[in-house]
Design an enzyme around this catalytic site. Sequence first.
Site, short mmCIF file in Angstrom:
data_model
loop_
_atom_site.label_atom_id
_atom_site.label_comp_id
_atom_site.label_asym_id
_atom_site.label_seq_id
_atom_site.Cartn_x
_atom_site.Cartn_y
_atom_site.Cartn_z
N TYR A 214 -21.45 -14.04 25.38
CA TYR A 214 -20.98 -12.91 24.56
C TYR A 214 -21.12 -13.35 23.10
O TYR A 214 -20.16 -13.37 22.33
CB TYR A 214 -19.52 -12.54 24.89
CG TYR A 214 -19.29 -12.32 26.37
CD1 TYR A 214 -19.51 -11.06 26.93
CD2 TYR A 214 -18.87 -13.36 27.20
CE1 TYR A 214 -19.31 -10.85 28.29
CE2 TYR A 214 -18.68 -13.16 28.55
CZ TYR A 214 -18.89 -11.91 29.09
OH TYR A 214 -18.70 -11.71 30.44
N GLN B 63 -17.12 -10.76 12.99
CA GLN B 63 -15.67 -10.71 12.81
C GLN B 63 -15.34 -10.00 11.50
O GLN B 63 -16.01 -10.22 10.49
CB GLN B 63 -15.09 -12.13 12.78
CG GLN B 63 -15.47 -12.98 13.99
CD GLN B 63 -14.75 -12.57 15.26
OE1 GLN B 63 -13.93 -11.66 15.27
NE2 GLN B 63 -15.09 -13.23 16.36
N CYS C 24 -9.68 -11.42 21.62
CA CYS C 24 -8.92 -10.60 20.64
C CYS C 24 -7.89 -9.75 21.37
O CYS C 24 -7.30 -8.87 20.75
CB CYS C 24 -9.88 -9.73 19.83
SG CYS C 24 -10.87 -8.65 20.85
N CYS D 234 0.85 -1.20 0.00
CA CYS D 234 0.00 0.00 0.00
C CYS D 234 0.88 1.24 0.00
O CYS D 234 1.74 1.40 0.87
CB CYS D 234 -0.89 0.00 1.23
SG CYS D 234 -1.86 1.51 1.36
N ASP E 71 -16.52 -15.35 24.73
CA ASP E 71 -15.91 -14.55 23.65
C ASP E 71 -16.20 -13.07 23.92
O ASP E 71 -16.94 -12.41 23.18
CB ASP E 71 -16.50 -15.00 22.30
CG ASP E 71 -15.81 -14.33 21.11
OD1 ASP E 71 -14.85 -13.56 21.32
OD2 ASP E 71 -16.25 -14.57 19.97
C1 LIG Z 1 -16.03 -10.22 20.56
S1 LIG Z 1 -17.75 -10.16 20.28
C2 LIG Z 1 -18.08 -11.87 20.02
C3 LIG Z 1 -19.33 -12.20 19.29
C4 LIG Z 1 -19.48 -13.62 18.76
N1 LIG Z 1 -19.02 -14.62 19.68
C5 LIG Z 1 -18.85 -13.78 17.40
O1 LIG Z 1 -17.77 -14.38 17.30
O2 LIG Z 1 -19.43 -13.30 16.42
C6 LIG Z 1 -18.34 -9.81 21.87
C7 LIG Z 1 -19.84 -9.71 22.01
O3 LIG Z 1 -20.14 -9.55 23.40
C8 LIG Z 1 -21.25 -8.68 23.54
N2 LIG Z 1 -21.19 -8.18 24.93
C9 LIG Z 1 -20.36 -7.22 25.44
N3 LIG Z 1 -20.54 -7.11 26.76
C10 LIG Z 1 -21.49 -8.01 27.11
C11 LIG Z 1 -22.11 -8.39 28.34
N4 LIG Z 1 -21.75 -7.80 29.47
N5 LIG Z 1 -23.03 -9.35 28.33
C12 LIG Z 1 -23.39 -9.96 27.16
N6 LIG Z 1 -22.85 -9.65 25.97
C13 LIG Z 1 -21.92 -8.70 25.93
C14 LIG Z 1 -21.05 -7.65 22.44
O4 LIG Z 1 -22.27 -7.02 22.11
C15 LIG Z 1 -20.50 -8.53 21.30
O5 LIG Z 1 -21.54 -9.02 20.49
#
Ligand SMILES: C[S@@+](CC[C@H](N)C(=O)[O-])C[C@H]1O[C@@H](n2cnc3c(N)ncnc32)[C@H](O)[C@@H]1O
Length: 458
Positions: A318, A288, A415, A78, A388
Site C-alpha cells: 500500500y 500525507q 490512520c 479560528c 499502510d
Molecule cells: C494510506 S495510503 C499510504 C501510502 C504510503 N504508504 C504513504 O505513506 O505515502 C494507502 C495507499 O494504498 C493504496 N491502496 C489501496 N488499496 C490497495 C490495494 N488493494 N492494493 C494496493 N494498494 C492499495 C492507495 O492507493 C494508497 O496509495
Amino acid sequence: MQQIAHKKDIPSELTVKIEKLSNLGYGIARLDGYVFFVENACPGDIAEIRVTKKNKNYANGVITKILEPSPYRCEPFCPMQKVCGACQLQFIDYDFQIKQKKEIVIDAMRGINTKIKDVIPSPKIKEYRRKIQYPVSETKDSKRILAGYYKTNSHEIVNIKYCPIQPHYVDEIIDFIRNAAKEYNISGYNEKKHSGDLRHIVVRSSEYSDKNLVILVINSVKVLGKVKILANAIYENFENVSGVGINLNPLKTNLIMGEKTEIIAGESYIEEKLCDKIFKVGAETFFQVNPSSADNIFEYVKKYISENFENPLILDAYAGITAFGICLSDIAKKVVSVEENKASVDLASKIIKENGIKNVELHNMDAGKFFEKELNTKGRNFDITILDPPRKGCSQESLDYALKLTKNKIIYVSCNPSTLARDLKYLINKGCSVNYIQPFDMFPHTYHIENVAIININ
Ligand SMILES: C[S@@+](CC[C@H](N)C(=O)[O-])C[C@H]1O[C@@H](n2cnc3c(N)ncnc32)[C@H](O)[C@@H]1O
C-alpha cells in the site's frame, strides 16, 4: 446529578460531567450505564445538555449551558470553529488534545496486550494541512460561489475565507476562483440535483517549495471551455501556483475526483521533501496531508529499522508513491513496493530515477494479488513488511499472505485505530505479538490519529 435507571427515564435535559473523548471526538459522559456522546464538549466540563437522540445503550446530546468549564478549554483560533466541521477539537488545549488521543488509542486497543506510547505531537499545529479539498456550491438567489468545508454531520458548505490550519495563500487562490468562476459564468455544483459545473477545488500545497497544484473538479465536459479559461487565469495570477488541472467527475458519487485529470497549465505535480529525498506528488496520488508530521513517522520507522536490522529485505505494501520504500532504500538491501494506483507508481518510478536509487522494485498491483503471486513465484522471505492500508484496513487474506511472506516484523501504519485493532487481533490469533504502538498526531484539532504498530512474527 440525576440518576437514570432505564432508557425511558432519560430526560430531555440533564447535567453531566464529561469524562473523555470518543473516537469521533464527542465528549463522553456516563450515567447508570448509559453513555452520552456530547458535541463540542471537553473532558472535565460539567454542563447541562439537551438530549438530541436516544438509543438503546447511548444517547447523543448538545451542551446548553456550561456550569463548570474544563481547565483544558481554550479559545479556538479560528472564528469559524463552531460552525465548520473540519476541526472538532480546536477549543481544547493542544497538549491535552494529544493526551486524549492517546486515550482514544488505548480504548481502541482494549484486549490487546501491548504498550501504547505517548503521542508524538505534530511539529506544526497551524498551517499544517497541505491537501485541501473544498466542495463547491452556489447561493440560491445571487448565485455566488460557495467553497469550504461541510458543517458537522451535514453537506451544507461553510464558505471559508480564512482557514488557519492551511497556508494562507491557499485562501487567496480559492477566493480568486470563487470570484473568477462567477465572472466566467461557471456555476457551483448542486449535490441534490446533480447539476452545476464546478464540484470541488483541490489544492496540493508543498511545504518544501511553497508551490501549489490546483485541480478544478467539474461535473460535465460541456463546461470544459469556460473552466480552461479559469484554469489559465489561476496559473497566470499566482506565482506560487505551479500547475492547474481539470478533473472530470460526472458521477453521482461522494468520491471527490473522477478518473481523468488533464493538466491545463504548468506542471502535473508539486515536490515535497521527506528523509532528505525529494518526492513528487500529483493530483491523484496519495500523500500525507501533514508533511512535517509525516517526516517524523518516516524518520521514526527508518531509525527503528536501522537499529534492529542490517541490510534488510523490505516489502512496502500500500505504498502510494513508495514514500516508505524510498526513505528506507539507504538502509535496505532491497525494497519491493506494491501499490494499485498507476499514477502513484509512475511518479515513484520518476522519483527513484531522479534520486539515483537502484534498489527499489515497483509493482503496480492490488496488494493481496501481488502477495499471492509472490508466494507462488519468487516466494521471497522479507525481513520486514510495511503495511499502510487505507482506513478500511487489510483483508484477512492479505494479512495471511503478509504473514507467510515475512520473516521477522510487520510494521503496520494506520490512520484508523478501530481497523488497526481488528487487524492486530487477527494477527495475534495467528501467533503474532504486538511489541508496541507509537501514535503520531498528523491531524491537530481533529479526532484523527495515526499509529505505527511494531508486530513480532513469533
Ligand atoms: C494510506 S495510503 C499510504 C501510502 C504510503 N504508504 C504513504 O505513506 O505515502 C494507502 C495507499 O494504498 C493504496 N491502496 C489501496 N488499496 C490497495 C490495494 N488493494 N492494493 C494496493 N494498494 C492499495 C492507495 O492507493 C494508497 O496509495
